[in-house]
Design an enzyme around this catalytic site. Structure first.
Site, PDB file in Angstrom:
ATOM      1  N   GLU A  83      30.822 -56.329 -23.779  1.00  0.00           N
ATOM      2  CA  GLU A  83      32.096 -55.769 -24.239  1.00  0.00           C
ATOM      3  C   GLU A  83      33.039 -55.465 -23.081  1.00  0.00           C
ATOM      4  O   GLU A  83      34.237 -55.750 -23.166  1.00  0.00           O
ATOM      5  CB  GLU A  83      31.847 -54.477 -25.033  1.00  0.00           C
ATOM      6  CG  GLU A  83      33.166 -53.798 -25.401  1.00  0.00           C
ATOM      7  CD  GLU A  83      33.030 -52.627 -26.350  1.00  0.00           C
ATOM      8  OE1 GLU A  83      31.932 -52.073 -26.492  1.00  0.00           O
ATOM      9  OE2 GLU A  83      34.054 -52.262 -26.965  1.00  0.00           O
ATOM     10  N   ASP A 101      26.560 -54.720 -26.066  1.00  0.00           N
ATOM     11  CA  ASP A 101      27.495 -53.592 -26.125  1.00  0.00           C
ATOM     12  C   ASP A 101      26.793 -52.423 -25.428  1.00  0.00           C
ATOM     13  O   ASP A 101      25.799 -51.897 -25.933  1.00  0.00           O
ATOM     14  CB  ASP A 101      27.831 -53.241 -27.583  1.00  0.00           C
ATOM     15  CG  ASP A 101      28.984 -52.252 -27.651  1.00  0.00           C
ATOM     16  OD1 ASP A 101      29.262 -51.584 -26.636  1.00  0.00           O
ATOM     17  OD2 ASP A 101      29.610 -52.156 -28.719  1.00  0.00           O
ATOM     18  N   ILE A 103      27.648 -49.279 -24.917  1.00  0.00           N
ATOM     19  CA  ILE A 103      27.624 -48.112 -25.819  1.00  0.00           C
ATOM     20  C   ILE A 103      28.394 -48.501 -27.070  1.00  0.00           C
ATOM     21  O   ILE A 103      29.615 -48.686 -27.027  1.00  0.00           O
ATOM     22  CB  ILE A 103      28.280 -46.852 -25.201  1.00  0.00           C
ATOM     23  CG1 ILE A 103      27.600 -46.466 -23.887  1.00  0.00           C
ATOM     24  CG2 ILE A 103      28.199 -45.688 -26.200  1.00  0.00           C
ATOM     25  CD1 ILE A 103      28.199 -45.225 -23.212  1.00  0.00           C
ATOM     26  N   ASP A 104      27.688 -48.658 -28.161  1.00  0.00           N
ATOM     27  CA  ASP A 104      28.368 -48.906 -29.429  1.00  0.00           C
ATOM     28  C   ASP A 104      28.477 -47.552 -30.128  1.00  0.00           C
ATOM     29  O   ASP A 104      27.460 -46.918 -30.430  1.00  0.00           O
ATOM     30  CB  ASP A 104      27.601 -49.903 -30.301  1.00  0.00           C
ATOM     31  CG  ASP A 104      28.410 -50.243 -31.540  1.00  0.00           C
ATOM     32  OD1 ASP A 104      29.598 -50.553 -31.389  1.00  0.00           O
ATOM     33  OD2 ASP A 104      27.866 -50.159 -32.652  1.00  0.00           O
ATOM     34  N   THR A 106      31.409 -45.569 -28.878  1.00  0.00           N
ATOM     35  CA  THR A 106      31.953 -44.868 -27.710  1.00  0.00           C
ATOM     36  C   THR A 106      32.711 -43.604 -28.121  1.00  0.00           C
ATOM     37  O   THR A 106      32.617 -42.570 -27.457  1.00  0.00           O
ATOM     38  CB  THR A 106      32.884 -45.818 -26.914  1.00  0.00           C
ATOM     39  OG1 THR A 106      32.123 -46.949 -26.511  1.00  0.00           O
ATOM     40  CG2 THR A 106      33.444 -45.131 -25.681  1.00  0.00           C
ATOM     41  N   ASP A 251      29.214 -55.996 -31.129  1.00  0.00           N
ATOM     42  CA  ASP A 251      28.944 -54.885 -32.048  1.00  0.00           C
ATOM     43  C   ASP A 251      27.905 -55.273 -33.095  1.00  0.00           C
ATOM     44  O   ASP A 251      27.228 -54.403 -33.647  1.00  0.00           O
ATOM     45  CB  ASP A 251      30.231 -54.487 -32.799  1.00  0.00           C
ATOM     46  CG  ASP A 251      31.321 -53.942 -31.886  1.00  0.00           C
ATOM     47  OD1 ASP A 251      31.020 -53.030 -31.099  1.00  0.00           O
ATOM     48  OD2 ASP A 251      32.461 -54.425 -31.960  1.00  0.00           O
TER      49      ASP A 251
HETATM   50  C1  LIP Z   1      33.184 -49.659 -32.306  1.00  0.00           C
HETATM   51  C2  LIP Z   1      32.304 -49.905 -33.503  1.00  0.00           C
HETATM   52  C3  LIP Z   1      32.886 -49.260 -34.732  1.00  0.00           C
HETATM   53  C4  LIP Z   1      33.952 -50.219 -35.103  1.00  0.00           C
HETATM   54  C5  LIP Z   1      35.016 -50.240 -34.003  1.00  0.00           C
HETATM   55  C6  LIP Z   1      34.462 -50.427 -32.609  1.00  0.00           C
HETATM   56  P1  LIP Z   1      32.637 -49.439 -29.660  1.00  0.00           P
HETATM   57  O1  LIP Z   1      32.563 -50.165 -31.128  1.00  0.00           O
HETATM   58  O2  LIP Z   1      31.087 -50.200 -33.502  1.00  0.00           O
HETATM   59  O3  LIP Z   1      31.972 -49.163 -35.789  1.00  0.00           O
HETATM   60  O4  LIP Z   1      34.539 -49.876 -36.323  1.00  0.00           O
HETATM   61  O5  LIP Z   1      35.919 -51.282 -34.316  1.00  0.00           O
HETATM   62  O6  LIP Z   1      34.329 -51.770 -32.291  1.00  0.00           O
HETATM   63  O7  LIP Z   1      34.053 -49.586 -29.238  1.00  0.00           O
HETATM   64  O8  LIP Z   1      32.241 -48.027 -29.840  1.00  0.00           O
HETATM   65  O9  LIP Z   1      31.716 -50.219 -28.831  1.00  0.00           O
END
Ligand code: LIP
Length: 312
Positions: A83, A101, A103-104, A106, A251
């Site tokens: 990412e 990713d 941290i998914d 964030t 993601d």
């Molecule tokens: C986020 C997600 C969230 C999604 C956002 C975003 P991040 O990822 O997993 O559920 O709705 O669009 O992509 O930015 O925390 O890695």
């Protein structure tokens, strides 16, 4: 044709040791978890990317750096997409590819809401093949290898196979149930304007509204903030459906494996499109169970228009 491609141009994966890669990713996930839980998000410098709600922290970047260096050292011939280092125009190829990713979730991480994870996926021929997702705040580890099942290991689960419960048919013998019996996950995303935002708001309204007002009257909608953990939640059977427009391959890649191996399915978020693409940015994930196709159709009937994300 190279040594690793077949006559059809596909990558010949027969010599790849999936279990070894899986175990390697699990060890990386634990190392990343240590970095994530010891970071202090309030002190971590937080910035934004495309807009003020699209957050990134120093920890996201540090974790991706650690992960990519370890992967590069061990598997120098494989591709990497992450990412924080993705550049517009980067595309996935049939070559073995790690999709990461760091941290998914964030936004959750920044707010110390304990629903965030590292998501480590691996594709061959664009097919999600290995998925490792670790929430270090709850110590939940979701793993899957294509064709070999998916599992949850946590303080409460000793490597239990997913789903965690019997998948009931979606409809009873009288045809009652279906979408109205579902717990749905739907994310707002960070893009809060234009066609797609409008469709999300209207669709959430229709899903929740009482049947006498033309709605589906689902049990409820959850917005939890991590696509990867949302896929795992559907895989476990904790939620029935997850609808998303706007997130990226990193993601969903790992969660895709975990969900498919638990008997679930993934189609496009837009009505009528039965085939979702890993990098298509629109997803409707549904748990396994008899009648899932009819639930997909019911859900599509609540989508108030066509999401444009992923079509540009
Ligand atoms: C986020 C997600 C969230 C999604 C956002 C975003 P991040 O990822 O997993 O559920 O709705 O669009 O992509 O930015 O925390 O890695």
């Amino acid at each position: 044709m190279t040594d690793s491609t077949t006559e059809t141009g596909a990558y010949d994966a027969s010599s790849i040791n999936l279990q070894e890669i899986h175990d390697f990713l699990v060890s990386i996930a634990h190392a990343a978890g240590q970095m994530i839980t010891t970071a202090r998000p309030s002190n971590s410098r937080t910035g934004s990317k495309t807009n003020a709600a699209d957050l990134v922290t120093e920890t996201d970047r540090a974790v991706e750096k650690m992960v990519s260096e370890r992967i590069q050292e061990r598997y120098p011939d494989y591709q990497f997409m992450g990412e924080e280092t993705y550049k517009p125009g980067d595309t996935l190829t049939p070559s073995p590819t790690f999709i990461v990713d760091p941290i998914d979730g964030t936004t959750n991480f920044v707010h110390t809401f304990p629903y965030a994870c590292i998501s480590l996926g691996f594709t061959i021929n664009l097919i999600p093949t290995i998925g490792v997702i670790y929430n270090p705040f709850t110590n939940q580890l979701f793993t899957g290898i294509k064709g070999q099942g998916s599992y949850l290991t946590s303080p409460l689960h000793d490597r239990e196979r997913l789903p965690l419960k019997h998948l009931e048919p979606f409809y009873d013998e009288n045809g009652a149930g279906g979408l109205s019996n579902c717990l749905v996950i739907g994310e707002w995303g960070s893009d809060r304007s234009g066609n797609d935002y409008d469709i999300k708001v209207k669709t959430f309204r229709k899903l929740c509204a009482d049947k006498k007002d033309g709605g589906a009257m689902v049990h409820s909608i959850r917005s939890l903030g991590s696509a990867a953990l949302n896929f795992c939640g559907v895989a476990a059977g904790w939620a029935d459906v997850y609808w998303e427009g706007g997130c990226w391959a990193w993601d969903v890649c790992a969660g895709w494996v975990v969900l498919k191996e638990a008997g679930g399915e993934i189609v496009d978020a837009n009505p009528g499109m039965w085939k979702a693409k890993i990098d298509g940015r629109r997803y409707l994930a549904v748990r396994g169970g008899e009648g899932w196709e009819a639930v997909v159709k019911e859900f599509w009937g609540c989508v108030e228009g066509e999401l444009k994300v992923g079509m540009e």
